[in-house]
Design a protein around this motif. Structure first.
Motif, PDB file in Angstrom:
ATOM      1  N   SER A  75       0.782  -1.194   0.004  1.00 28.86           N
ATOM      2  CA  SER A  75       0.161  -0.011   0.022  1.00 28.86           C
ATOM      3  C   SER A  75       0.820   1.166   0.012  1.00 28.86           C
ATOM      4  O   SER A  75       2.080   1.133   0.485  1.00 28.86           O
ATOM      5  CB  SER A  75      -0.884   0.024   1.367  1.00 28.86           C
ATOM      6  OG  SER A  75      -1.608   1.266   1.406  1.00 28.86           O
ATOM      7  N   ASN A  79      -3.235  -0.236   5.845  1.00 29.70           N
ATOM      8  CA  ASN A  79      -4.260  -0.990   5.065  1.00 29.70           C
ATOM      9  C   ASN A  79      -5.384  -1.139   5.949  1.00 29.70           C
ATOM     10  O   ASN A  79      -5.557  -0.521   7.106  1.00 29.70           O
ATOM     11  CB  ASN A  79      -3.500  -2.261   4.852  1.00 29.70           C
ATOM     12  CG  ASN A  79      -3.159  -3.205   5.799  1.00 29.70           C
ATOM     13  OD1 ASN A  79      -3.745  -3.239   6.969  1.00 29.70           O
ATOM     14  ND2 ASN A  79      -2.129  -4.094   5.434  1.00 29.70           N
ATOM     15  N   TRP A 331      -3.688   0.808  -5.723  1.00 28.88           N
ATOM     16  CA  TRP A 331      -2.186   1.559  -5.533  1.00 28.88           C
ATOM     17  C   TRP A 331      -1.109   1.061  -6.657  1.00 28.88           C
ATOM     18  O   TRP A 331      -0.340   1.690  -7.167  1.00 28.88           O
ATOM     19  CB  TRP A 331      -1.761   1.148  -4.116  1.00 28.88           C
ATOM     20  CG  TRP A 331      -0.473   1.148  -3.873  1.00 28.88           C
ATOM     21  CD1 TRP A 331       0.533   0.180  -3.546  1.00 28.88           C
ATOM     22  CD2 TRP A 331       0.590   2.407  -4.109  1.00 28.88           C
ATOM     23  NE1 TRP A 331       1.781   0.807  -3.477  1.00 28.88           N
ATOM     24  CE2 TRP A 331       1.808   2.159  -3.726  1.00 28.88           C
ATOM     25  CE3 TRP A 331       0.241   3.747  -4.515  1.00 28.88           C
ATOM     26  CZ2 TRP A 331       3.049   3.064  -3.742  1.00 28.88           C
ATOM     27  CZ3 TRP A 331       1.480   4.921  -4.643  1.00 28.88           C
ATOM     28  CH2 TRP A 331       2.696   4.295  -4.138  1.00 28.88           C
ATOM     29  N   GLN A 338      -4.580   3.186   0.092  1.00 29.15           N
ATOM     30  CA  GLN A 338      -4.773   3.449   1.404  1.00 29.15           C
ATOM     31  C   GLN A 338      -6.385   4.130   1.440  1.00 29.15           C
ATOM     32  O   GLN A 338      -6.869   3.666   2.425  1.00 29.15           O
ATOM     33  CB  GLN A 338      -3.893   4.242   1.825  1.00 29.15           C
ATOM     34  CG  GLN A 338      -3.978   4.986   3.609  1.00 29.15           C
ATOM     35  CD  GLN A 338      -3.082   5.893   3.944  1.00 29.15           C
ATOM     36  OE1 GLN A 338      -2.509   5.654   4.840  1.00 29.15           O
ATOM     37  NE2 GLN A 338      -3.109   7.134   3.420  1.00 29.15           N
TER      38      GLN A 338
END
Length: 365
Positions: A75, A79, A331, A338
């Motif tokens: 990420s 997360n 991402w 996120q």
């Protein structure tokens, strides 16, 4: 005299840390969160696996994490595991492999009382799935690791104390996507099993694994379904128009039906358990259908990567990344941003799309 100072300092540090954890656990909504799963909730276990191809301990991962450094999370920042922990007032459950030595000896049991994460990027319900990324901690092995935590808790709290502690704790399970990808990538598996047979086997195997956790004190489960993984950039890039792979999505949807049925059956068999099932498929489908309603402007391309939809090359240090991560759904070629994880956690905790109870209701039981 000089050699005693580090020992004294170490003792003082652990005393202070223990007091901190005691205060945190007393103000938290649950005693602990124990996390099992794959890269969607991995907080750094794979950093400690030398051979694993599923790692995120390098830039540009962690770009928006508080430290601005890669942590092993797949990420740009936090997360869902991080956000759920925040919501219940606990620190993020640390990766289990960070608490043991290279000789697999436990070096720090202090976090065991507030939770540990066993999640590993590339992990699957089936042990065979782990071959996709050479090395990860499969669900069976994650439970083996947890059994050692359980034994430690029984030793420190006694059997009644450990049972009480664990009955109020959350056991989060987010796994299965890699098994679906494994089926998609293997002609041998597709020749051997129909999609229905394969997903039924996934659900029945997970059921036996949840029963093992029950034997080690688990009573409150938070279980995530599989999202429309055919819409990940890694799958979209295979079509000329960047369309979702609906065949893969269909397999995921069929599995989710089997998973929900399995959880209902498990509840009938084990009367004293409760669970929250998070319908991530529906949530992600809403994001994809009406992205602007949720603040997303890019739902096809990864934020970090190179090539077609930034999915030809993963989020490696040589990759480029988008300036505004909050408006991207993905991402990298597989994982949400996120911002998406933050929204997942809100749904998991307060609903809707979490059945038959959201986590807030699950905690209150």
């Amino acid at each position: 005299m000089g050699s005693q100072k580090p020992s004294s300092f170490s003792s003082l540090f652990f005393l202070i840390f223990s007091i901190y954890l005691f205060r945190v656990s007393n103000s938290a909504l649950v005693p602990a969160i124990y996390v099992f799963g794959d890269s969607l909730v991995d907080v750094g276990n794979n950093n400690h696996l030398k051979l694993s191809l599923a790692k995120a301990n390098f830039p540009h991962n962690g770009l928006d994490f508080p430290t601005k450094k890669p942590t092993g999370r797949f990420s740009n920042g936090k997360n869902a595991a991080d956000y759920v922990a925040e919501k219940v007032g606990l620190p993020t459950s640390p990766p289990y492999l960070s608490l043991i030595s290279k000789f697999r000896k436990v070096t720090n049991t202090t976090p065991f009382k507030t939770g540990v994460s066993f999640a590993s990027g590339g992990a699957g319900i089936f042990n065979e799935t782990n071959k996709l990324f050479k090395q990860s901690v499969a669900m069976d092995q994650q439970i083996e690791f947890y059994s050692l935590v359980y034994k430690t808790l029984v030793g420190e709290l006694g059997s009644p104390g450990a049972a009480e502690h664990l009955s109020k704790s959350l056991f989060t399970v987010v796994i299965g996507s890699n098994d679906i990808f494994g089926y998609h990538e293997s002609s041998d598996l597709r020749n051997k099993y129909s999609p229905q047979q394969y997903v039924d086997s996934m659900a029945s195997t997970l059921k036996s694994q949840l029963k093992r956790l029950y034997g080690y004190g688990a009573r409150k489960y938070v279980v995530g379904g599989i999202g429309p993984v055919g819409c990940a950039p890694s799958q979209r890039k295979r079509s000329k128009g960047g369309e979702c792979d609906e065949e893969v999505n269909n397999w995921a949807a069929i599995y989710n039906i089997a998973l929900k049925s399995m959880l209902q059956t498990l509840k009938m068999e084990l009367k004293d358990i409760s669970y929250s099932y998070f319908d991530v498929y529906q949530v992600m489908s809403n994001f994809l259908r009406s992205p602007s309603s949720f603040g997303f402007t890019e739902i096809k391309s990864a934020c970090c990567g190179l090539g077609n939809l930034k999915a030809d090359v993963p989020c490696l240090p040589i990759a480029t990344f988008c300036p505004n991560r909050n408006n991207h759904l993905f991402w990298d070629l597989y994982h949400p941003t996120q911002q998406a994880h933050y929204m997942f956690a809100n749904y998991i905790f307060d609903g809707p799309f979490t059945y038959p109870l959201n986590v807030n209701q699950l905690i209150a039981l």
